[in-house]
Design a protein around this motif. Structure first.
Motif, PDB file in Angstrom:
ATOM      1  N   MET A   1       0.851  -1.168   0.000  1.00 31.38           N
ATOM      2  CA  MET A   1       0.000   0.000   0.000  1.00 31.38           C
ATOM      3  C   MET A   1       0.905   1.243   0.000  1.00 31.38           C
ATOM      4  N   GLU A   5      -2.341   6.133  -0.252  1.00 32.13           N
ATOM      5  CA  GLU A   5      -3.467   5.220  -0.053  1.00 32.13           C
ATOM      6  C   GLU A   5      -3.730   4.994   1.440  1.00 32.13           C
ATOM      7  N   ILE A   6      -2.665   4.939   2.212  1.00 30.60           N
ATOM      8  CA  ILE A   6      -2.805   4.736   3.657  1.00 30.60           C
ATOM      9  C   ILE A   6      -3.525   5.934   4.290  1.00 30.60           C
ATOM     10  N   LYS A   9      -7.163   5.923   3.221  1.00 27.59           N
ATOM     11  CA  LYS A   9      -7.920   4.882   3.918  1.00 27.59           C
ATOM     12  C   LYS A   9      -8.196   5.289   5.368  1.00 27.59           C
TER      13      LYS A   9
END
Length: 116
Positions: A1, A5-6, A9
């Motif tokens: 990831m 993206e982390i 999220k």
């Protein structure tokens, strides 16, 4: 990831949480280790949660863990206390504030489950 993206999220998960009854200020810096390494913060203030991809110099505590463990913690599938005691999560700064953050996540998780 990837780092972006982390953060996205974490922002998605945290944005679904209702902290309107939380009247204090809490700033937690997150240090992601390993794949997707980077720093961001989660701030709870004025009944709102902010997740931003920046250092937070005036933080209450710093949580360091892998991206996978972070997502599990904020989504409620990994207990932060267990993660800490097993070495999956490191805490610098106020342990009291880290436990307060854990209680917020746990209570919000319970509220989210009841709404379903």
């Amino acid at each position: 990831m990837k780092y972006e993206e982390i953060v996205a999220k974490a922002k998605e998960i945290m944005s679904n949480k209702d902290v309107s009854n939380y009247n204090n200020h809490l700033a937690v810096q997150i240090n992601v280790t390993g794949d997707g390494e980077g720093v961001f913060y989660i701030e709870i203030a004025d009944g709102k949660i902010n997740v931003e991809p920046y250092d937070y110099n005036d933080n209450d505590c710093i949580l360091s863990c892998s991206a996978d463990n972070l997502i599990k913690i904020v989504s409620g599938s990994l207990d932060p206390v267990l993660a800490f005691t097993t070495g999956k999560l490191k805490i610098n700064g106020s342990i009291e504030k880290a436990l307060e953050f854990q209680k917020i996540i746990s209570s919000v998780k319970s509220t989210a489950k009841k709404k379903k």
